[in-house]
Motif scaffolding. Sequence first.
Motif, PDB file in Angstrom:
ATOM      1  N   ARG A   1       1.177   5.486   2.041  1.00 39.74           N
ATOM      2  CA  ARG A   1       1.054   4.202   1.241  1.00 39.74           C
ATOM      3  C   ARG A   1       1.384   4.487  -0.150  1.00 39.74           C
ATOM      4  O   ARG A   1       1.734   4.186  -1.204  1.00 39.74           O
ATOM      5  CB  ARG A   1      -0.224   3.904   1.273  1.00 39.74           C
ATOM      6  CG  ARG A   1      -0.476   3.348   1.941  1.00 39.74           C
ATOM      7  CD  ARG A   1      -2.316   3.032   2.501  1.00 39.74           C
ATOM      8  NE  ARG A   1      -2.988   2.298   1.353  1.00 39.74           N
ATOM      9  CZ  ARG A   1      -3.626   1.153   1.451  1.00 39.74           C
ATOM     10  NH1 ARG A   1      -2.163  -0.151   2.540  1.00 39.74           N
ATOM     11  NH2 ARG A   1      -3.479   0.484   0.881  1.00 39.74           N
ATOM     12  N   SER A   2       1.060   6.019  -0.824  1.00 35.98           N
ATOM     13  CA  SER A   2       1.477   6.659  -1.766  1.00 35.98           C
ATOM     14  C   SER A   2       2.768   6.570  -1.730  1.00 35.98           C
ATOM     15  O   SER A   2       3.134   6.257  -3.140  1.00 35.98           O
ATOM     16  CB  SER A   2       0.691   7.830  -2.260  1.00 35.98           C
ATOM     17  OG  SER A   2      -0.580   8.171  -1.570  1.00 35.98           O
ATOM     18  N   LEU A   3       3.779   7.038  -0.713  1.00 36.59           N
ATOM     19  CA  LEU A   3       4.951   6.779  -0.998  1.00 36.59           C
ATOM     20  C   LEU A   3       5.820   5.590  -1.614  1.00 36.59           C
ATOM     21  O   LEU A   3       6.331   5.345  -2.466  1.00 36.59           O
ATOM     22  CB  LEU A   3       5.481   7.505   0.148  1.00 36.59           C
ATOM     23  CG  LEU A   3       5.116   9.245   0.485  1.00 36.59           C
ATOM     24  CD1 LEU A   3       5.954   9.728   1.910  1.00 36.59           C
ATOM     25  CD2 LEU A   3       6.299   9.362  -0.884  1.00 36.59           C
TER      26      LEU A   3
ATOM     27  N   ARG B   1       4.076   2.907  -2.607  1.00 38.72           N
ATOM     28  CA  ARG B   1       4.234   2.482  -3.644  1.00 38.72           C
ATOM     29  C   ARG B   1       4.999   3.221  -4.898  1.00 38.72           C
ATOM     30  O   ARG B   1       5.349   3.056  -6.364  1.00 38.72           O
ATOM     31  CB  ARG B   1       2.031   3.092  -4.110  1.00 38.72           C
ATOM     32  CG  ARG B   1       1.563   2.894  -5.699  1.00 38.72           C
ATOM     33  CD  ARG B   1       0.000   2.375  -5.615  1.00 38.72           C
ATOM     34  NE  ARG B   1      -0.746   1.760  -4.471  1.00 38.72           N
ATOM     35  CZ  ARG B   1      -0.878   2.741  -3.561  1.00 38.72           C
ATOM     36  NH1 ARG B   1      -1.133   3.855  -3.182  1.00 38.72           N
ATOM     37  NH2 ARG B   1      -2.142   2.254  -2.538  1.00 38.72           N
ATOM     38  N   ALA B   2       5.027   4.424  -4.807  1.00 32.05           N
ATOM     39  CA  ALA B   2       5.619   5.592  -5.682  1.00 32.05           C
ATOM     40  C   ALA B   2       7.531   4.626  -5.710  1.00 32.05           C
ATOM     41  O   ALA B   2       7.676   5.214  -6.788  1.00 32.05           O
ATOM     42  CB  ALA B   2       6.013   7.172  -5.324  1.00 32.05           C
TER      43      ALA B   2
ATOM     44  N   ASP C   1      -3.836  -1.407  -8.478  1.00 29.00           N
ATOM     45  CA  ASP C   1      -4.441  -1.425  -7.249  1.00 29.00           C
ATOM     46  C   ASP C   1      -6.169  -1.622  -6.953  1.00 29.00           C
ATOM     47  O   ASP C   1      -6.472  -1.888  -8.025  1.00 29.00           O
ATOM     48  CB  ASP C   1      -4.342   0.561  -7.098  1.00 29.00           C
ATOM     49  CG  ASP C   1      -3.189   0.952  -7.180  1.00 29.00           C
ATOM     50  OD1 ASP C   1      -2.257  -0.036  -6.731  1.00 29.00           O
ATOM     51  OD2 ASP C   1      -2.986   2.277  -7.266  1.00 29.00           O
TER      52      ASP C   1
ATOM     53  N   GLN D   1      -2.419   7.416   4.857  1.00 28.44           N
ATOM     54  CA  GLN D   1      -2.674   7.776   2.942  1.00 28.44           C
ATOM     55  C   GLN D   1      -1.895   8.019   2.216  1.00 28.44           C
ATOM     56  O   GLN D   1      -0.751   7.655   1.051  1.00 28.44           O
ATOM     57  CB  GLN D   1      -4.118   8.639   3.035  1.00 28.44           C
ATOM     58  CG  GLN D   1      -4.894   8.531   3.265  1.00 28.44           C
ATOM     59  CD  GLN D   1      -4.914   8.102   4.656  1.00 28.44           C
ATOM     60  OE1 GLN D   1      -4.566   9.412   5.076  1.00 28.44           O
ATOM     61  NE2 GLN D   1      -6.801   8.354   5.109  1.00 28.44           N
ATOM     62  N   ARG D   2      -0.352   9.115   2.125  1.00 37.29           N
ATOM     63  CA  ARG D   2       0.788   9.641   2.139  1.00 37.29           C
ATOM     64  C   ARG D   2       1.289   8.072   2.230  1.00 37.29           C
ATOM     65  O   ARG D   2       2.312   8.090   0.981  1.00 37.29           O
ATOM     66  CB  ARG D   2       0.637  11.147   2.647  1.00 37.29           C
ATOM     67  CG  ARG D   2       2.500  11.402   2.264  1.00 37.29           C
ATOM     68  CD  ARG D   2       2.126  12.162   0.626  1.00 37.29           C
ATOM     69  NE  ARG D   2       3.715  12.254   0.714  1.00 37.29           N
ATOM     70  CZ  ARG D   2       3.800  12.415  -1.121  1.00 37.29           C
ATOM     71  NH1 ARG D   2       3.063  12.086  -1.922  1.00 37.29           N
ATOM     72  NH2 ARG D   2       5.333  13.061  -1.279  1.00 37.29           N
TER      73      ARG D   2
ATOM     74  N   PRO E   1       1.479  -1.459  -0.476  1.00 38.60           N
ATOM     75  CA  PRO E   1       1.275  -0.988  -1.781  1.00 38.60           C
ATOM     76  C   PRO E   1       2.971  -0.940  -2.706  1.00 38.60           C
ATOM     77  O   PRO E   1       3.020  -0.940  -3.590  1.00 38.60           O
ATOM     78  CB  PRO E   1       1.688   0.490  -1.138  1.00 38.60           C
ATOM     79  CG  PRO E   1       1.557   0.219  -0.006  1.00 38.60           C
ATOM     80  CD  PRO E   1       1.568  -0.918   0.382  1.00 38.60           C
TER      81      PRO E   1
END
Length: 403
Positions: free
Chosen positions: A15-17, A19-20, A330, A12-13, A320
Amino acid sequence: MTGLTAHHPSWQRARSLARAAAGDPLPGVPRTLEDALGHALAEPLTALTDLPPFATSAMDGWAVSGPGPWQLGGRGVLAGQQPEPLAAGTAVPIATGAPLPPGASAVLRREHGEVERSTSLLHLAAPTAGPLPEGHDVRPRGQECRSGEPLLPAGTSVTPSVLGLAAASGYDRLVVHRRPSVELFVLGDELLDSGVPRGGRVRDALGPLLPSWLRGLGAEVIGRHRVADRLEELREAVAHSPADVVITTGSTAAGPVDFLHETLRLLDARMVVDSVSVRPGHPMLLAELPAAPDGRARRLVGLPGNPLAAVAGTATLAAPLLRALGGHADPEPRGAVIAEALPGHPRDTRLLPVRRAGTGVAPLPYDGPAMLRGLALADALAVVPPGGTAAGEAVELLPLPTG
């Protein structure tokens, strides 16, 4: 490599990285409706007209004025015509979608009316049903929307349905985010481009598999190339790629000919993700490359060389990143109940090919990192948390490309 490195983040982290790492979406550009397909709206879609723009008939039948019976007359009204006013107590044939004549109070559908031949009077076929209500089988002006009304927000992916709505609303062009350009480098001296495996070499499965998937994620694939297992050749390819995102397959681990990490060090790239706690595919990476000569930011996604592991890397990091660069909102997470237990890794997330089974999903065999047989039968990838999931529990599903 400069900057902070995110070592082994959770799935999960990671994918967030990814996207960011996209930062702001790529700039908006005007496109014809045909060329806008697959992009994301850079501006909200606002109605340029009322829909329908005028009252229309919802059925084939007769436009009538007042209570019946009605004196039938006129040549009838077809879609695309400008009708004459209708006097009280009269009726005129009308087609579905045709403008309602001024003075008409309702539409009597063909199967509900009878014409008396001798007098040309139109009667209700079932008079006991009562008078025809005002506005019956009429689509009033503005029933769907009013001019200036917001229809879709920025970030909406342009699908065929969106194109239809835009055209109906009066648009000839849409302002959409530019697609991120992608160059794919398939690494490995052991890969063959044709025929059956032979001489210790294997077929390249990712060269045919990945481009259509990347296009489905909103990318413009500007090239696909084979790169030999030589440091200088890989460094030159990455350094001179004009793409917004470079995607490589293989060379992400620490084997004797795995030169990707060294390439990134030589280019002074900034590592964002270096390996992810996910199986298969954990030795994947994401890095920020030096800017292009025109100042554009560039990124690199390194996928493992094993086919299913590369698919996991695409879903984890490339998806992402590319969607965020292209300005796509999203997607809402999709979930399903599992029909039988899904085995998990003790510490890492697993991405398993699954197929729909009744109202739930079931795992497929042949789910090893180097295998594609299960994936070819799969409807989705199930996101299995560490430790696995019992039958009857819900899991998140990641969609797979279909073409």
